[in-house]
Design an enzyme around this catalytic site. Structure first.
Site, PDB file in Angstrom:
ATOM      1  CG  LEU A 267      -1.985  -1.087   1.329  1.00  0.00           C
ATOM      2  CD1 LEU A 267      -2.724  -0.974   2.659  1.00  0.00           C
ATOM      3  CD2 LEU A 267      -2.957  -1.015   0.174  1.00  0.00           C
ATOM      4  CG  ASP A 268      -0.390   4.686  -2.105  1.00  0.00           C
ATOM      5  OD1 ASP A 268      -0.805   5.347  -1.137  1.00  0.00           O
ATOM      6  OD2 ASP A 268      -1.120   4.364  -3.071  1.00  0.00           O
ATOM      7  CB  VAL A 269       3.354   6.894   1.782  1.00  0.00           C
ATOM      8  CG1 VAL A 269       3.449   7.667   3.090  1.00  0.00           C
ATOM      9  CG2 VAL A 269       4.686   6.213   1.483  1.00  0.00           C
TER      10      VAL A 269
END
Length: 403
Positions: A267-269
């Site tokens: 999951l991206d930031v």
């Protein structure tokens, strides 16, 4: 009218007719003292008398004739006794026969829709005492075709030096040993893909693959399966050289602190939500492989209003720089002034796929949360917390990718 005429009139009760009537009433009252009067047997004037009139001959009731009995139609005898004409019994009518389309072949125009067959209900449920995983629904079969199942005799699965099957199941937390024996006799247990109904079967816990009601039983106690509710701003890595918050920072207080774990996918930031952690390399590989088509559910918040037709466009597919991408399902969850909350399900695992798709249709994502991966959901798990999956959740997760 003269005084004598008034005295003899029927209205004043002093004439001849009146006196005779009074005598009759008095006599009726006296004769009714021991009879059945209208109200409690009182002999007052004006009361209705139900006794047989004097001088009237008694007429006995006519005896009933013997009712003929028809062995082919026994109900006619009762009707004859009740004074009704004998009539044939009504033919049996099937339920729903008066509905239009009854009797037509299935699939023809106007035919009734066949009723869906209900699954057989069993008295006991596997892993019924666990807190999590009770509402996961039916087992989802993997999208990859594993080929036809091979027929193997049950005698070939028996291991003389092994452990009894019901004991292995009980030690794995399926149910008590007695309930496990009932499950085996009911044909709900598979060993290496073969349904077994023999209580005396012995298996090797280190190599046998056991399913109960389609749920895989994990017998290897060294394997760990966890769910992490990732907050915004956390990097999906175990260690970050730049010093940003990462997954290992949330494992410091866990009992699996020193365990080497994999995070399934990324999951991206800026994205929040569910992230699976495990040391089962085969499971992690299958969950991320596109051939197994594991569904992932996201909640997307965008600016409103959201016009009609955009959801259909996302389902039909949008053109991206790395090819066409489409969502499996699209649902509008909530709408507030200026904001819209949407639920989308897709099985693609490409980088930032949800954000890029909504950018392509002109609605940039304001907030993105992944709430479900396969059969495992976040529920009410607190953000930033980590919990171990229950055995039923693990069984559903393994079965969803063919393990």
């Amino acid at each position: 009218m003269t005084q004598a005429g008034r005295q003899s009139s029927p209205r004043n009760g002093s004439g001849r007719n009146s006196s005779g009537r009074n005598e009759a009433k008095g006599g009726a009252g006296r004769s009714n003292a021991g009879g059945f009067s209208g109200r409690g047997g009182s002999a007052g004037a004006g009361k209705r008398n139900f006794t047989q009139g004097e001088g009237r001959p008694f007429k006995a009731s006519k005896p009933r004739e013997a009712a003929p009995f028809d062995p082919d139609n026994p109900t006619t005898a009762g009707d004859y006794d009740r004074g009704q004409a004998a009539r044939p019994a009504k033919p049996f009518r099937k339920p729903g026969s008066n509905k239009p389309g009854f009797g037509k072949a299935p699939g023809t125009p106007g035919a009734l829709k066949p009723k869906a067959k209900q699954a057989k209900q069993f008295g006991s449920k596997a892993f019924g005492s666990e807190r999590f995983g009770q509402n996961l629904g039916p087992i989802r079969k993997p999208g990859r075709n594993r080929g036809p199942r091979q027929e193997v005799p049950q005698s070939d699965l028996h291991d003389v030096d092994g452990v009894r099957l019901q004991k292995v199941m009980a030690q794995a937390g399926v149910a008590s040993r007695r309930v496990c024996e009932e499950m085996i006799l009911e044909g709900r247990v598979e060993v290496d893909g073969v349904v077994t109904t023999e209580l005396g079967m012995r298996v090797d816990p280190t190599s046998a693959v056991i399913h109960v009601d389609g749920i895989r039983i994990q017998l290897d106690e060294t394997l760990v399966y966890m769910v992490f509710n990732k907050p915004k701003g956390v990097v999906s890595t175990m260690e970050d050289p730049e010093g940003r918050p990462c997954i290992s920072d949330f494992l410091k207080n866990s009992k699996n602190k020193g365990e080497r774990l994999f995070h399934v996918g990324r999951l991206d930031v800026a994205t929040e939500g569910l992230l699976l952690l495990t040391n089962d390399g085969e499971l992690a590989n299958r969950l991320t492989h596109p051939s197994y088509e594991v569904p992932k559910t996201y909640l997307v918040q965008v600016r409103g209003p959201f016009p009609q037709g955009v959801g259909a466009k996302l389902k039909s597919g949008v053109e991206l720089e790395d090819g066409v991408a489409a969502v499996d399902s699209f649902r509008l969850v909530d709408s507030t002034p200026g904001h819209v909350l949407i639920e989308v399900v897709l099985h693609s695992g490409k980088n930032r796929i949800v954000r890029r798709m909504f950018d392509a249709v002109g609605f940039p994502v304001e907030r993105l949360v992944r709430v479900k991966v396969g059969p495992i959901g976040l529920g009410d798990q607190r953000q930033g917390s980590i919990r171990n999956l229950g055995r039923q959740e693990v069984g559903h997760l393994l079965a969803s990718v063919g393990l």
